[in-house]
Write a protein that holds these residues in place. Sequence first.
Motif, PDB file in Angstrom:
ATOM      1  N   SER A 121       0.828  -1.200   0.000  1.00 50.97           N
ATOM      2  CA  SER A 121       0.000   0.000   0.000  1.00 50.97           C
ATOM      3  C   SER A 121       0.867   1.257   0.000  1.00 50.97           C
ATOM      4  O   SER A 121       0.585   2.241  -0.709  1.00 50.97           O
ATOM      5  N   ILE A 122       1.943   1.225   0.780  1.00 53.71           N
ATOM      6  CA  ILE A 122       2.877   2.367   0.792  1.00 53.71           C
ATOM      7  C   ILE A 122       3.504   2.547  -0.585  1.00 53.71           C
ATOM      8  O   ILE A 122       3.666   3.670  -1.079  1.00 53.71           O
ATOM      9  N   ARG A 123       3.838   1.407  -1.194  1.00 53.46           N
ATOM     10  CA  ARG A 123       4.439   1.479  -2.533  1.00 53.46           C
ATOM     11  C   ARG A 123       3.473   2.149  -3.524  1.00 53.46           C
ATOM     12  O   ARG A 123       3.874   2.983  -4.345  1.00 53.46           O
ATOM     13  N   GLU A 124       2.196   1.805  -3.452  1.00 55.94           N
ATOM     14  CA  GLU A 124       1.214   2.416  -4.348  1.00 55.94           C
ATOM     15  C   GLU A 124       1.101   3.917  -4.104  1.00 55.94           C
ATOM     16  O   GLU A 124       0.979   4.704  -5.057  1.00 55.94           O
ATOM     17  N   LYS A 125       1.136   4.322  -2.853  1.00 54.93           N
ATOM     18  CA  LYS A 125       1.075   5.755  -2.542  1.00 54.93           C
ATOM     19  C   LYS A 125       2.286   6.494  -3.107  1.00 54.93           C
ATOM     20  O   LYS A 125       2.180   7.619  -3.608  1.00 54.93           O
ATOM     21  N   ILE A 126       3.446   5.846  -3.007  1.00 50.09           N
ATOM     22  CA  ILE A 126       4.664   6.466  -3.566  1.00 50.09           C
ATOM     23  C   ILE A 126       4.527   6.636  -5.072  1.00 50.09           C
ATOM     24  O   ILE A 126       4.900   7.674  -5.641  1.00 50.09           O
ATOM     25  N   GLU A 127       3.984   5.615  -5.739  1.00 53.91           N
ATOM     26  CA  GLU A 127       3.796   5.707  -7.185  1.00 53.91           C
ATOM     27  C   GLU A 127       2.879   6.874  -7.540  1.00 53.91           C
ATOM     28  O   GLU A 127       3.112   7.592  -8.510  1.00 53.91           O
ATOM     29  N   LYS A 128       1.818   7.050  -6.753  1.00 53.00           N
ATOM     30  CA  LYS A 128       0.910   8.172  -7.004  1.00 53.00           C
ATOM     31  C   LYS A 128       1.623   9.506  -6.834  1.00 53.00           C
ATOM     32  O   LYS A 128       1.407  10.449  -7.598  1.00 53.00           O
ATOM     33  N   GLN A 129       2.468   9.585  -5.804  1.00 57.67           N
ATOM     34  CA  GLN A 129       3.218  10.822  -5.593  1.00 57.67           C
ATOM     35  C   GLN A 129       4.196  11.077  -6.737  1.00 57.67           C
ATOM     36  O   GLN A 129       4.407  12.219  -7.148  1.00 57.67           O
ATOM     37  N   PHE A 130       4.796  10.012  -7.247  1.00 57.76           N
ATOM     38  CA  PHE A 130       5.666  10.167  -8.420  1.00 57.76           C
ATOM     39  C   PHE A 130       4.893  10.770  -9.582  1.00 57.76           C
ATOM     40  O   PHE A 130       5.371  11.661 -10.280  1.00 57.76           O
ATOM     41  N   HIS A 131       3.682  10.268  -9.794  1.00 56.32           N
ATOM     42  CA  HIS A 131       2.871  10.774 -10.897  1.00 56.32           C
ATOM     43  C   HIS A 131       2.552  12.254 -10.703  1.00 56.32           C
ATOM     44  O   HIS A 131       2.627  13.048 -11.656  1.00 56.32           O
ATOM     45  N   ILE A 132       2.212  12.627  -9.478  1.00 54.88           N
ATOM     46  CA  ILE A 132       1.909  14.030  -9.197  1.00 54.88           C
ATOM     47  C   ILE A 132       3.128  14.903  -9.436  1.00 54.88           C
ATOM     48  O   ILE A 132       3.047  15.995 -10.012  1.00 54.88           O
ATOM     49  N   ILE A 133       4.293  14.426  -8.990  1.00 53.61           N
ATOM     50  CA  ILE A 133       5.520  15.206  -9.163  1.00 53.61           C
ATOM     51  C   ILE A 133       5.841  15.402 -10.641  1.00 53.61           C
ATOM     52  O   ILE A 133       6.179  16.511 -11.082  1.00 53.61           O
ATOM     53  N   GLU A 134       5.738  14.314 -11.410  1.00 51.05           N
ATOM     54  CA  GLU A 134       6.026  14.424 -12.836  1.00 51.05           C
ATOM     55  C   GLU A 134       5.049  15.374 -13.517  1.00 51.05           C
ATOM     56  O   GLU A 134       5.427  16.199 -14.348  1.00 51.05           O
ATOM     57  N   ARG A 135       3.768  15.245 -13.148  1.00 44.80           N
ATOM     58  CA  ARG A 135       2.755  16.120 -13.736  1.00 44.80           C
ATOM     59  C   ARG A 135       3.012  17.587 -13.411  1.00 44.80           C
ATOM     60  O   ARG A 135       2.987  18.455 -14.282  1.00 44.80           O
ATOM     61  N   ASP A 136       3.288  17.871 -12.130  1.00 47.91           N
ATOM     62  CA  ASP A 136       3.476  19.260 -11.728  1.00 47.91           C
ATOM     63  C   ASP A 136       4.801  19.819 -12.221  1.00 47.91           C
ATOM     64  O   ASP A 136       4.923  21.031 -12.454  1.00 47.91           O
ATOM     65  N   THR A 137       5.801  18.948 -12.380  1.00 51.26           N
ATOM     66  CA  THR A 137       7.062  19.416 -12.972  1.00 51.26           C
ATOM     67  C   THR A 137       6.824  19.904 -14.391  1.00 51.26           C
ATOM     68  O   THR A 137       7.319  20.969 -14.796  1.00 51.26           O
ATOM     69  N   LEU A 205      11.566   9.947  -2.186  1.00 45.18           N
ATOM     70  CA  LEU A 205      10.716   8.838  -2.607  1.00 45.18           C
ATOM     71  C   LEU A 205      11.520   7.756  -3.325  1.00 45.18           C
ATOM     72  O   LEU A 205      11.229   6.561  -3.189  1.00 45.18           O
ATOM     73  N   LEU A 206      12.527   8.174  -4.086  1.00 45.01           N
ATOM     74  CA  LEU A 206      13.387   7.199  -4.755  1.00 45.01           C
ATOM     75  C   LEU A 206      14.109   6.310  -3.732  1.00 45.01           C
ATOM     76  O   LEU A 206      14.212   5.084  -3.899  1.00 45.01           O
ATOM     77  N   GLN A 207      14.634   6.941  -2.688  1.00 44.81           N
ATOM     78  CA  GLN A 207      15.338   6.184  -1.653  1.00 44.81           C
ATOM     79  C   GLN A 207      14.404   5.187  -0.971  1.00 44.81           C
ATOM     80  O   GLN A 207      14.759   4.035  -0.712  1.00 44.81           O
ATOM     81  N   ARG A 208      13.179   5.616  -0.666  1.00 45.06           N
ATOM     82  CA  ARG A 208      12.212   4.713  -0.044  1.00 45.06           C
ATOM     83  C   ARG A 208      11.859   3.557  -0.979  1.00 45.06           C
ATOM     84  O   ARG A 208      11.740   2.403  -0.555  1.00 45.06           O
ATOM     85  N   THR A 209      11.688   3.885  -2.264  1.00 46.68           N
ATOM     86  CA  THR A 209      11.347   2.852  -3.233  1.00 46.68           C
ATOM     87  C   THR A 209      12.450   1.806  -3.340  1.00 46.68           C
ATOM     88  O   THR A 209      12.192   0.592  -3.400  1.00 46.68           O
ATOM     89  N   GLU A 210      13.698   2.259  -3.373  1.00 48.58           N
ATOM     90  CA  GLU A 210      14.823   1.329  -3.471  1.00 48.58           C
ATOM     91  C   GLU A 210      14.864   0.381  -2.257  1.00 48.58           C
ATOM     92  O   GLU A 210      15.095  -0.828  -2.416  1.00 48.58           O
ATOM     93  N   LYS A 211      14.632   0.941  -1.070  1.00 47.99           N
ATOM     94  CA  LYS A 211      14.658   0.110   0.138  1.00 47.99           C
ATOM     95  C   LYS A 211      13.529  -0.925   0.108  1.00 47.99           C
ATOM     96  O   LYS A 211      13.724  -2.100   0.445  1.00 47.99           O
ATOM     97  N   ILE A 212      12.342  -0.475  -0.302  1.00 46.39           N
ATOM     98  CA  ILE A 212      11.203  -1.392  -0.353  1.00 46.39           C
ATOM     99  C   ILE A 212      11.436  -2.482  -1.393  1.00 46.39           C
ATOM    100  O   ILE A 212      11.177  -3.666  -1.155  1.00 46.39           O
ATOM    101  N   ASP A 213      11.933  -2.091  -2.584  1.00 52.85           N
ATOM    102  CA  ASP A 213      12.192  -3.068  -3.641  1.00 52.85           C
ATOM    103  C   ASP A 213      13.218  -4.105  -3.191  1.00 52.85           C
ATOM    104  O   ASP A 213      13.093  -5.303  -3.474  1.00 52.85           O
ATOM    105  N   THR A 214      14.255  -3.645  -2.499  1.00 53.69           N
ATOM    106  CA  THR A 214      15.272  -4.574  -2.005  1.00 53.69           C
ATOM    107  C   THR A 214      14.666  -5.564  -1.005  1.00 53.69           C
ATOM    108  O   THR A 214      14.949  -6.771  -1.034  1.00 53.69           O
ATOM    109  N   THR A 215      13.804  -5.055  -0.139  1.00 52.10           N
ATOM    110  CA  THR A 215      13.153  -5.915   0.854  1.00 52.10           C
ATOM    111  C   THR A 215      12.243  -6.928   0.201  1.00 52.10           C
ATOM    112  O   THR A 215      12.223  -8.113   0.556  1.00 52.10           O
ATOM    113  N   LEU A 216      11.467  -6.476  -0.795  1.00 53.79           N
ATOM    114  CA  LEU A 216      10.520  -7.364  -1.461  1.00 53.79           C
ATOM    115  C   LEU A 216      11.227  -8.490  -2.216  1.00 53.79           C
ATOM    116  O   LEU A 216      10.649  -9.550  -2.460  1.00 53.79           O
TER     117      LEU A 216
END
Length: 588
Positions: A121-137, A205-216
């Motif tokens: 669920s946290i991973r999905e929220k991060i993905e949504k935030q990535f989308h918002i960041i890319e859009r607003d950038t 968010l990238l750092q969090r994603t990397e940690k989660i991916d490594t754990t998974l």
Amino acid sequence: MAQNPSSCQLCEVETNIEWKCYECDILFCDGCRVKIHSKLKISDSHHVLNIKTCREDDSEIFKRAKLTNKPCEIHIKQKCIFYCCECDKMICAACLPSSHSNHKFQEIEEAFDQKLAEIKSIREKIEKQFHIIERDTETFERFLSCANESYNIEALKIICQYSVLKIFLEKKSKALINNLQNMKKEADAKISKEKALLQELRQNLLQRTEKIDTTLKSFQPEEIFNILLEMNRETLPTYNTNVGKLFHFVSCLDIEIIDFDAIGESEIKRQYVSTDFEIRERFVLDLQGNIAGISICKNDNTMAWIYNNQNTLRKIYIAEHGSTAKIVKEIKVKVQDISVDQEGILYVLLKDGTDIKTLAKKKSLKTFLDMNPYQPISIHITKDNQIIVGLIKDKESKVVVLSRSGEEKQTLEFEAENKRLFSYPCKITSSTNGDIWVADCQQDSAGRVVIIKTDGYFKFIEEANISNEDFCPVDITTTSTGHVIVLNSKYHKLCVFTEEGEYLTHEYLVSMFKEYIDEKKRDVLLNFLKVPLPVEFHEFAKYLSFTLCIDAGKNGLLLVGGEKTNLGCVEKSPGLCVVKMKTSDDCI
């Protein structure tokens, strides 16, 4: 996980290790998997993993399998079967009465599933935030572009004001430009600040994603609990600012409006004149050949001289609003160019001739000045009755300024480093501020407009807003409001400039020809012109607008001379059209 062995743990020879048995806790090659491990009866229920193609789902299966064999950290011989919710750790049955008797606990598989769902669920929220960041950038990039465009537009307005009212705006324009630049800097600073914040959040968010991916992808189930603890220690950064409300660059770059109350009414009208064109009335004369040139009488805007390529020079009367016209006078002569002075005297250049002729009221043509050995090809009479003539001789070309008596006052022939200014000065006009504009172009060839400023400097116009479009200026005229209109013959359109040479707008003269086109025969013409299909009418009509010449009068009328065509889809070709331009009186 322990360090991987360098060779297969079964044959101890093969170094290409591909498989791992979780229950046996050994690594082996593909050959040993088939020949040895698969033949062991106890291996039927074992979980064997290809370590080279391991996916997230695979690692999840093995983590679940390992849960059943996880030894307790305190009671080594016991397996962990529970998860203490209060201590956040896996425990065995022996741990319950000793350390966790009053604690809330779950079965270990149930707790694992719950924690895994939270991580995903946290991973999905991060993905949504990535989308918002890319859009607003991307939005900020557009706003930055908008700010730059607004800056350029406002700067152009300031320059135009300065050009019209040089003395009055000498100090004011500098202050406005500085003010505009400060506003631009403020806008840039706001955008840069927000972009930096976005990048900082993105890195987090990238750092969090990397940690989660490594754990998974790991094989240690306890890492699921550890990473969740780590993630929950810090609030997940979010960014969902409504950038559309945060920034409004249209108003951000507003500048103060100058008070023109103390300035003459005529200057105000010239400053705020509309650049739009409106076709009010048009008429068609049954003339032989093409209308190759027009000159409106400066002393009487209801009269104009026109000539064609059939050795005919005519004087015509134009009704007040251009609704009707009639021929007043006709002379059989082959004309190169014409211009009328402030008193109504017509100056005529003859084809292949070397002299300048004049035609006064109720008189015949007479020689005013012989330019031999040069051939005059263009002529223009200024508002103070100076005579400007374009001359050619072999590969030489120049423009001379003559007094009313014929005395040569100025010769324009070379620019810097002795480079020639002109190749073929086909048409000439003068702007309201006294600058000389020369259309330097041969028919159907790319050319340019040369502006000779009153202070002696030159300016060159080699394109009209569209960089990849050929610029073929074959005629040029100045309106009563100070705009300079250039006729681009290649695309049959009018290009409008300020008197300082800044591009304003353009207009295709297509609507004048629409009623003469037989739509059923359109494809025939398109094939003839080699125009790709399909094509909209306004694009198609450009190819019918065979415009050859223009001239503007003081009353806002623009006369446009057209070329007759025998193409099958054109039932009747207009020879001369009257275009009503919006003047300063229409917009103030």
